[in-house]
Design a protein around this motif. Structure first.
Motif, mmCIF file in Angstrom:
data_model
loop_
_atom_site.group_PDB
_atom_site.id
_atom_site.type_symbol
_atom_site.label_atom_id
_atom_site.label_comp_id
_atom_site.label_asym_id
_atom_site.label_seq_id
_atom_site.Cartn_x
_atom_site.Cartn_y
_atom_site.Cartn_z
ATOM 1 N N ILE A 121 40.216 -21.824 -0.214
ATOM 2 C CA ILE A 121 39.695 -20.673 -0.986
ATOM 3 C C ILE A 121 40.855 -19.970 -1.690
ATOM 4 O O ILE A 121 40.769 -19.587 -2.865
ATOM 5 C CB ILE A 121 38.963 -19.684 -0.042
ATOM 6 N N ASP A 122 41.977 -19.834 -0.981
ATOM 7 C CA ASP A 122 43.161 -19.147 -1.515
ATOM 8 C C ASP A 122 43.695 -19.852 -2.767
ATOM 9 O O ASP A 122 44.040 -19.208 -3.758
ATOM 10 C CB ASP A 122 44.232 -19.173 -0.405
ATOM 11 N N ARG A 123 43.718 -21.188 -2.726
ATOM 12 C CA ARG A 123 44.306 -21.963 -3.834
ATOM 13 C C ARG A 123 43.438 -21.934 -5.086
ATOM 14 O O ARG A 123 43.844 -22.404 -6.139
ATOM 15 C CB ARG A 123 44.534 -23.421 -3.406
ATOM 16 N N MET A 124 42.233 -21.370 -4.964
ATOM 17 C CA MET A 124 41.390 -21.232 -6.163
ATOM 18 C C MET A 124 41.630 -19.890 -6.839
ATOM 19 O O MET A 124 40.891 -19.489 -7.736
ATOM 20 C CB MET A 124 39.914 -21.406 -5.790
ATOM 21 N N GLY A 125 42.655 -19.171 -6.357
ATOM 22 C CA GLY A 125 43.019 -17.904 -7.003
ATOM 23 C C GLY A 125 42.221 -16.707 -6.517
ATOM 24 O O GLY A 125 42.115 -15.692 -7.218
ATOM 25 N N THR A 126 41.677 -16.810 -5.321
ATOM 26 C CA THR A 126 40.868 -15.705 -4.786
ATOM 27 C C THR A 126 41.756 -14.516 -4.422
ATOM 28 O O THR A 126 42.828 -14.692 -3.842
ATOM 29 C CB THR A 126 40.125 -16.197 -3.517
ATOM 30 N N ASP A 127 41.316 -13.326 -4.772
ATOM 31 C CA ASP A 127 42.108 -12.120 -4.453
ATOM 32 C C ASP A 127 41.752 -11.540 -3.094
ATOM 33 O O ASP A 127 42.616 -11.022 -2.400
ATOM 34 C CB ASP A 127 41.893 -11.065 -5.551
ATOM 35 N N ILE A 128 40.460 -11.587 -2.733
ATOM 36 C CA ILE A 128 40.042 -11.027 -1.439
ATOM 37 C C ILE A 128 39.071 -11.994 -0.760
ATOM 38 O O ILE A 128 38.122 -12.479 -1.398
ATOM 39 C CB ILE A 128 39.357 -9.650 -1.607
ATOM 40 N N ILE A 129 39.336 -12.272 0.523
ATOM 41 C CA ILE A 129 38.383 -13.048 1.333
ATOM 42 C C ILE A 129 37.781 -12.097 2.366
ATOM 43 O O ILE A 129 38.508 -11.443 3.123
ATOM 44 C CB ILE A 129 39.070 -14.224 2.061
ATOM 45 N N VAL A 130 36.458 -12.007 2.367
ATOM 46 C CA VAL A 130 35.748 -11.178 3.345
ATOM 47 C C VAL A 130 35.188 -12.134 4.390
ATOM 48 O O VAL A 130 34.400 -13.022 4.058
ATOM 49 C CB VAL A 130 34.591 -10.409 2.661
ATOM 50 N N ILE A 131 35.609 -11.979 5.645
ATOM 51 C CA ILE A 131 35.206 -12.962 6.664
ATOM 52 C C ILE A 131 34.473 -12.315 7.832
ATOM 53 O O ILE A 131 34.865 -11.248 8.319
ATOM 54 C CB ILE A 131 36.432 -13.759 7.191
ATOM 55 N N ARG A 132 33.378 -12.963 8.247
ATOM 56 C CA ARG A 132 32.719 -12.630 9.529
ATOM 57 C C ARG A 132 32.793 -13.890 10.387
ATOM 58 O O ARG A 132 32.492 -14.995 9.908
ATOM 59 C CB ARG A 132 31.267 -12.226 9.319
ATOM 60 N N HIS A 133 33.200 -13.714 11.646
ATOM 61 C CA HIS A 133 33.424 -14.881 12.514
ATOM 62 C C HIS A 133 33.093 -14.516 13.968
ATOM 63 O O HIS A 133 33.365 -13.393 14.405
ATOM 64 C CB HIS A 133 34.907 -15.313 12.405
ATOM 65 N N PRO A 134 32.520 -15.453 14.731
ATOM 66 C CA PRO A 134 32.172 -15.127 16.124
ATOM 67 C C PRO A 134 33.375 -14.969 17.049
ATOM 68 O O PRO A 134 33.230 -14.436 18.152
ATOM 69 C CB PRO A 134 31.309 -16.323 16.574
ATOM 70 N N MET A 135 34.562 -15.451 16.629
ATOM 71 C CA MET A 135 35.740 -15.351 17.501
ATOM 72 C C MET A 135 36.556 -14.106 17.156
ATOM 73 O O MET A 135 36.951 -13.919 15.996
ATOM 74 C CB MET A 135 36.659 -16.573 17.321
ATOM 75 N N SER A 136 36.854 -13.293 18.171
ATOM 76 C CA SER A 136 37.740 -12.144 17.960
ATOM 77 C C SER A 136 39.093 -12.672 17.481
ATOM 78 O O SER A 136 39.607 -13.640 18.045
ATOM 79 C CB SER A 136 37.946 -11.387 19.274
ATOM 80 N N GLY A 137 39.659 -12.047 16.460
ATOM 81 C CA GLY A 137 40.992 -12.433 15.980
ATOM 82 C C GLY A 137 40.984 -13.455 14.852
ATOM 83 O O GLY A 137 42.029 -13.698 14.245
ATOM 84 N N ALA A 138 39.815 -14.025 14.529
ATOM 85 C CA ALA A 138 39.767 -15.024 13.447
ATOM 86 C C ALA A 138 40.261 -14.452 12.102
ATOM 87 O O ALA A 138 41.048 -15.103 11.404
ATOM 88 C CB ALA A 138 38.364 -15.609 13.314
ATOM 89 N N PRO A 139 39.859 -13.216 11.721
ATOM 90 C CA PRO A 139 40.367 -12.670 10.447
ATOM 91 C C PRO A 139 41.887 -12.494 10.453
ATOM 92 O O PRO A 139 42.538 -12.643 9.418
ATOM 93 C CB PRO A 139 39.670 -11.307 10.333
#
Ligand code: CP
Length: 312
Positions: free
Chosen positions: A97-115
């Motif tokens: 996702i980063d290499r496509m020039g994304t400025d912000i990634i908003v993440i929800r994940h079941p594991m604590s600490g994933a973001p």
């Protein structure tokens, strides 16, 4: 002022001054939201990706609408429809996702600490949209914004958080944020759903809902995560509702003008009676609107930090 970090991972990491700045920016964004023309150029040329490994209605949609209202390019990836389902790691997905020039990634994940792991491995800013049992900082910011909007202050307010504190990332973020802003926080829930040692954070802990509600300015109900019931941490949903559910009679223990908040989705008749959910005390609908304003503010503040240019 600028936010210190490139990422928004939790309210544990923010100062009271930074929280105040986000809330003040959200107030301006709310003015934009309530006009007929919601389109602003604040994020023109920026791109936002929402990466959700868990279900969501409010958080995901409000980030997507906030991006669109401010003229960003936005896209969504959910785990089931992506290469995550083929076994790709979080870091590899994040770097793609980063290499496509994304400025912000908003993440929800079941594991604590994933973001936090993702943030260390990408140039983009990362916003935590809920990680396991750890934090849900944007939910707490919108809750705090809603309280401030109605009460005009946070300092000294008595705030009761009721329910499954142990599993709740919403409770954790609110405890960090509200105590930093000077509110007096108390919690109540079945003793099996209260994290040991919580008193050390400056929060008052009660095992009856009546004690926590007494003279409260704000009552926050938490969703009982029905999936947790299988672990036998409380006898039954019916018994939970009887001892900890908030109905009109119980709400009378709080101040006459008490506000009722709930992050949603509400299990009607469990955490809150339908009467309380739909009462004049309830700010559940305002919370949803304010969620867009707060997320607009965060997207704006994170993209305007100096040096925040994803040059990939
Ligand atoms: N409050 C909250 O996070 O709701 P969603 O799960 O619908 O995003």
């Amino acid at each position: 002022m600028n936010l210190k970090s490139k990422d928004l991972l939790g309210l544990k990491d923010l100062t009271a001054q930074e929280i105040g700045h986000i809330l003040a920016t959200a107030k301006t964004m709310k003015v934009v939201l309530t006009t007929n023309n919601k389109k602003t150029p604040h994020l023109q040329g920026k791109s936002i990706v929402t990466l959700f490994y868990e279900n969501s209605t409010r958080t995901r949609l409000s980030f997507e609408l906030a991006s669109k209202y401010m003229s960003a390019s936005s896209a969504n990836i959910s785990a089931s429809g992506s290469s995550v389902a083929k076994g790709e790691t979080l870091i590899d997905t994040g770097r793609t996702i980063d290499r496509m020039g994304t400025d912000i990634i908003v993440i929800r994940h079941p594991m604590s600490g994933a973001p936090h792991l993702l943030a260390r491995n990408v140039n983009a800013s990362v916003i935590n949209a809920g990680d396991g049992m750890n934090e849900h900082p944007t939910q707490a910011l919108l809750d705090i914004f809603t309280i401030l909007e109605k009460k005009g202050k946070l300092e000294g307010l008595k705030i009761a958080i009721i329910g499954d504190i142990y599993h709740s990332r919403v409770a954790r973020s609110n405890i960090w944020g509200l105590t930093k802003m000077g509110a007096e926080v108390s919690v109540a829930g079945p003793s099996t759903l209260i994290p040991p040692g919580l008193e050390k954070t400056g929060v008052k802990v009660f095992t009856t809902v009546q004690e926590a509600l007494l003279d409260a300015d704000v009552v926050m109900g938490l969703r009982i995560q029905l999936e947790r019931q299988k672990k036998g941490l409380f006898p039954s949903i019916r018994e939970y509702a009887r001892f900890f559910g908030l109905d009109e009679k119980r709400l009378k223990l709080a101040k006459e003008d008490a506000l009722v908040l709930h992050p949603g989705p509400v299990n009607r008749g469990v955490e809150l009676s339908s009467g309380v959910t739909d009462s004049e005390h309830s700010l559940i609908n305002e919370q949803v609107t304010n969620g867009v304003a707060v997320r607009m503010a965060l997207l704006y503040l994170l993209t305007r930090r100096s040096g925040n240019e994803n040059t990939n």
